[in-house]
Design a protein around this motif. Structure first.
Motif, PDB file in Angstrom:
ATOM      1  N   GLY A  20      29.686  24.087  -8.928  1.00 31.35           N
ATOM      2  CA  GLY A  20      28.349  24.670  -9.060  1.00 31.35           C
ATOM      3  C   GLY A  20      27.629  24.692  -7.726  1.00 31.35           C
ATOM      4  N   PHE A  21      27.690  23.578  -7.000  1.00 30.25           N
ATOM      5  CA  PHE A  21      27.071  23.512  -5.675  1.00 30.25           C
ATOM      6  C   PHE A  21      27.785  24.442  -4.698  1.00 30.25           C
ATOM      7  N   ILE A  68      13.233  15.431 -17.602  1.00 29.60           N
ATOM      8  CA  ILE A  68      14.207  16.344 -18.220  1.00 29.60           C
ATOM      9  C   ILE A  68      15.663  15.937 -18.002  1.00 29.60           C
ATOM     10  N   GLY A  69      15.915  14.865 -17.269  1.00 28.35           N
ATOM     11  CA  GLY A  69      17.285  14.404 -17.082  1.00 28.35           C
ATOM     12  C   GLY A  69      17.977  15.087 -15.919  1.00 28.35           C
ATOM     13  N   CYS A  70      19.146  14.553 -15.531  1.00 28.96           N
ATOM     14  CA  CYS A  70      19.866  15.045 -14.352  1.00 28.96           C
ATOM     15  C   CYS A  70      20.372  16.476 -14.532  1.00 28.96           C
ATOM     16  N   LYS A  71      20.998  16.748 -15.681  1.00 31.28           N
ATOM     17  CA  LYS A  71      21.599  18.066 -15.884  1.00 31.28           C
ATOM     18  C   LYS A  71      20.565  19.170 -15.762  1.00 31.28           C
ATOM     19  N   TRP A  72      19.459  19.043 -16.478  1.00 35.05           N
ATOM     20  CA  TRP A  72      18.480  20.121 -16.493  1.00 35.05           C
ATOM     21  C   TRP A  72      17.652  20.161 -15.215  1.00 35.05           C
ATOM     22  N   THR A  73      17.598  19.039 -14.488  1.00 34.68           N
ATOM     23  CA  THR A  73      16.987  19.071 -13.158  1.00 34.68           C
ATOM     24  C   THR A  73      17.845  19.901 -12.211  1.00 34.68           C
ATOM     25  N   ILE A  74      19.170  19.723 -12.296  1.00 32.37           N
ATOM     26  CA  ILE A  74      20.088  20.523 -11.477  1.00 32.37           C
ATOM     27  C   ILE A  74      19.949  22.004 -11.814  1.00 32.37           C
ATOM     28  N   VAL A  75      19.908  22.328 -13.108  1.00 32.68           N
ATOM     29  CA  VAL A  75      19.792  23.725 -13.546  1.00 32.68           C
ATOM     30  C   VAL A  75      18.481  24.339 -13.045  1.00 32.68           C
ATOM     31  N   ALA A  76      17.371  23.636 -13.257  1.00 37.01           N
ATOM     32  CA  ALA A  76      16.063  24.153 -12.842  1.00 37.01           C
ATOM     33  C   ALA A  76      15.994  24.332 -11.326  1.00 37.01           C
ATOM     34  N   LEU A 102      17.177  18.698  -6.617  1.00 37.78           N
ATOM     35  CA  LEU A 102      18.580  19.107  -6.793  1.00 37.78           C
ATOM     36  C   LEU A 102      19.522  18.053  -6.224  1.00 37.78           C
ATOM     37  N   TRP A 103      19.280  17.638  -4.983  1.00 34.19           N
ATOM     38  CA  TRP A 103      20.161  16.659  -4.346  1.00 34.19           C
ATOM     39  C   TRP A 103      20.001  15.272  -4.959  1.00 34.19           C
ATOM     40  N   ALA A 104      18.776  14.915  -5.324  1.00 41.04           N
ATOM     41  CA  ALA A 104      18.558  13.606  -5.947  1.00 41.04           C
ATOM     42  C   ALA A 104      19.264  13.527  -7.298  1.00 41.04           C
ATOM     43  N   ALA A 105      19.170  14.607  -8.082  1.00 41.03           N
ATOM     44  CA  ALA A 105      19.815  14.626  -9.396  1.00 41.03           C
ATOM     45  C   ALA A 105      21.333  14.592  -9.258  1.00 41.03           C
ATOM     46  N   LYS A 106      21.844  15.304  -8.256  1.00 37.70           N
ATOM     47  CA  LYS A 106      23.290  15.289  -8.018  1.00 37.70           C
ATOM     48  C   LYS A 106      23.775  13.880  -7.675  1.00 37.70           C
ATOM     49  N   CYS A 107      23.062  13.213  -6.769  1.00 33.98           N
ATOM     50  CA  CYS A 107      23.445  11.847  -6.379  1.00 33.98           C
ATOM     51  C   CYS A 107      23.368  10.896  -7.564  1.00 33.98           C
ATOM     52  N   THR A 144      25.079  24.851 -16.875  1.00 31.25           N
ATOM     53  CA  THR A 144      24.439  24.876 -18.192  1.00 31.25           C
ATOM     54  C   THR A 144      25.460  24.754 -19.321  1.00 31.25           C
ATOM     55  N   ILE A 145      26.586  25.454 -19.188  1.00 29.75           N
ATOM     56  CA  ILE A 145      27.575  25.510 -20.277  1.00 29.75           C
ATOM     57  C   ILE A 145      28.520  24.318 -20.257  1.00 29.75           C
ATOM     58  N   PHE A 146      29.007  23.948 -19.085  1.00 24.40           N
ATOM     59  CA  PHE A 146      30.129  22.994 -19.021  1.00 24.40           C
ATOM     60  C   PHE A 146      29.730  21.566 -18.647  1.00 24.40           C
ATOM     61  N   LEU A 147      28.543  21.347 -18.077  1.00 20.92           N
ATOM     62  CA  LEU A 147      28.181  19.995 -17.650  1.00 20.92           C
ATOM     63  C   LEU A 147      27.592  19.200 -18.810  1.00 20.92           C
ATOM     64  N   ASP A 148      28.131  18.009 -19.013  1.00 20.88           N
ATOM     65  CA  ASP A 148      27.606  17.133 -20.066  1.00 20.88           C
ATOM     66  C   ASP A 148      26.336  16.441 -19.574  1.00 20.88           C
ATOM     67  N   ASN A 149      25.380  16.312 -20.472  1.00 16.49           N
ATOM     68  CA  ASN A 149      24.160  15.585 -20.127  1.00 16.49           C
ATOM     69  C   ASN A 149      24.425  14.089 -20.243  1.00 16.49           C
TER      70      ASN A 149
END
Length: 459
Positions: A14-15, A65-73, A107-112, A223-228
């Protein structure tokens, strides 16, 4: 495939897709949107917004909103910048630059956070050391992510190379105004030569369409493949400390009381200055001015590839040579390159030289990135978060200043500024190393005296 490994691959690719687009656009801004310095102004605003964003947005957004949706947003924030480039103006690029800057930090904080949490959970599941698994996950991520600099620039060069006007004309007299002689007041003189090199609107739209599609694909993939993941443990820790924003800001400012941190500020800002010069000034004043915009991608591929390879080599070599020797090597490489750039008169007949400079710059940058991060981790082991917050702050400020003055100063003046910042940074860094050496020597003397006292007592 293990679920944790699958998630790491989804985040990594994704990145890769997202920064294939942004990295390619970043390299082209000074050439593609050169009118009134719009391109470099947008880059300066991105890093300015990133400074503000990094102080309070990540913890709030991840908690809500959690890591996954922070990355998406946050990825959606990057897409807006690609869309703004379709109709570049102060009313489109500047707002989208602010949006991207505010999305970059979370984005980077949620990824880490996601990679660290996934690594610790998998280690707990299989009975391994969490730190080892986390390091493996980060290694896999950067192995995939670092190639984005190659793909984004390759796409731009292949597309822009299709235009009939992309070639250069070796008979043009205005090459004398390229390189170190390029000044803001030369824009009128260079207008005939630069306009002939600018790609057609259809090719620009094609490139931006590919970049935008790459960003949208990244969002869909995550959005589709990453587990929250449920950050209950992290939330409990946050609840124990109900002032994450103010405490982090105060810790970052309080960390400036450490003399070593203050001494490292110029060297940390140098990292932003030197990257900003290569992406904003070298690409425009040397490459686009002499060869054409379609060569920018190839030149930046050379930089990215050399940087990635040398990062791996120097990371392993540092345990044998020590960081002082590597820092000295990087400084000498940059000093020599800057002086050569001041003296060199770029011309299309010297094609190989245009690639030698980014290769040398990539070697030096590999040292700055790997060793400066390592230095901060070692010096501020008890205050890592505040130390790295200062690292991000001062490096981003270096980017802001480098892009900020890009449209107002001659390239020769910018090169002299680089020389001054690097010289000051290395002198103050030497003071830090001298202070650390004295501390180690004092500890050794105290230890030897304690050992001798113990020996005398036993006797």
């Amino acid at each position: 495939m293990d679920r944790h490994l699958k998630n790491i691959l989804v985040v990594s690719f994704g990145f890769l897709l997202l920064f294939t687009a942004f990295g390619g656009l970043q390299s082209l801004q000074s050439s593609l949107n050169a009118d009134q310095g719009l391109g470099v102004a947008s880059l300066s605003i991105i890093y300015g917004a990133l400074i503000i964003s990094s102080t309070f947005v990540p913890p709030i957004l991840i908690k809500k909103i959690g890591c996954k949706w922070t990355i998406v947003a946050s990825m959606c924030c990057y897409i807006t910048y690609s869309l703004g480039n379709f109709y570049p103006s102060w009313y489109t690029l500047i707002p989208t630059s602010v949006i991207l800057g505010f999305g970059g930090a979370p984005l980077w904080a949620a990824k880490c956070t996601y990679l660290t949490e996934s690594g610790n959970r998998y280690a707990e599941k299989v009975g391994k050391v969490g730190k080892d698994i986390v390091n493996q996950y980060f290694g896999l991520f950067f192995l995939i992510f670092q190639s984005s600099g190659v793909w984004g620039n390759l796409i731009s060069s292949l597309i822009f190379g299709q235009t009939l006007d992309a070639g250069y004309n070796a008979s043009l007299p205005n090459y004398t105004h390229c390189g170190a002689n390029d000044c803001p007041y030369n824009e009128v003189i260079n207008v005939n030569s630069t306009s002939s090199k600018k790609p057609t609107t259809s090719l620009i739209y094609t490139l931006l369409g590919i970049y935008t599609g790459s960003g949208v694909l990244a969002v869909l993939m995550v959005t589709i493949f990453l587990d929250n993941i449920n950050l209950k443990k992290a939330e409990k820790e946050d609840n124990e400390d109900d002032e994450p924003f103010w405490i982090k800001v105060l810790e970052t400012l309080r960390h400036l009381k450490d003399e070593r941190q203050c001494l490292l500020i110029p060297l940390t800002m140098w990292s932003g200055f030197e990257q900003g010069f290569l992406a904003g000034d070298y690409t425009k004043s040397y490459v686009t001015c002499s060869l054409g915009i379609h060569f920018v991608g190839y030149v930046m591929i050379c930089f990215a590839a050399t940087n990635a390879i040398c990062s791996l080599i120097f990371g392993k070599l540092s345990q044998y040579t020590g960081r002082i020797l590597l820092f000295s090597f990087a400084a000498a490489t940059n000093f020599a390159s800057i002086i050569a750039l001041l003296l060199w008169k770029p011309h299309p007949d010297q094609l190989a030289v245009f690639f030698i400079f980014p290769a040398l710059w990539g070697m030096a940058d590999a040292v700055w990135q790997t060793q400066t991060n390592s230095l901060y981790g070692l010096l501020f082991d008890d205050h890592k978060e505040a130390g790295f917050a200062n690292y991000r702050l001062w490096e981003s400020l270096g980017f802001v200043i480098a892009y900020g003055y890009s449209t107002f100063l001659c390239v020769s003046v910018k090169l002299y500024i680089l020389l001054a910042v690097l010289a000051i940074g290395m002198v103050l860094y030497a003071c830090v190393e001298y202070g650390e050496h004295k501390k180690i020597s004092s500890k050794r003397v105290l230890q030897e005296s304690d050992d001798s006292l113990k020996t005398q007592t036993v006797m």
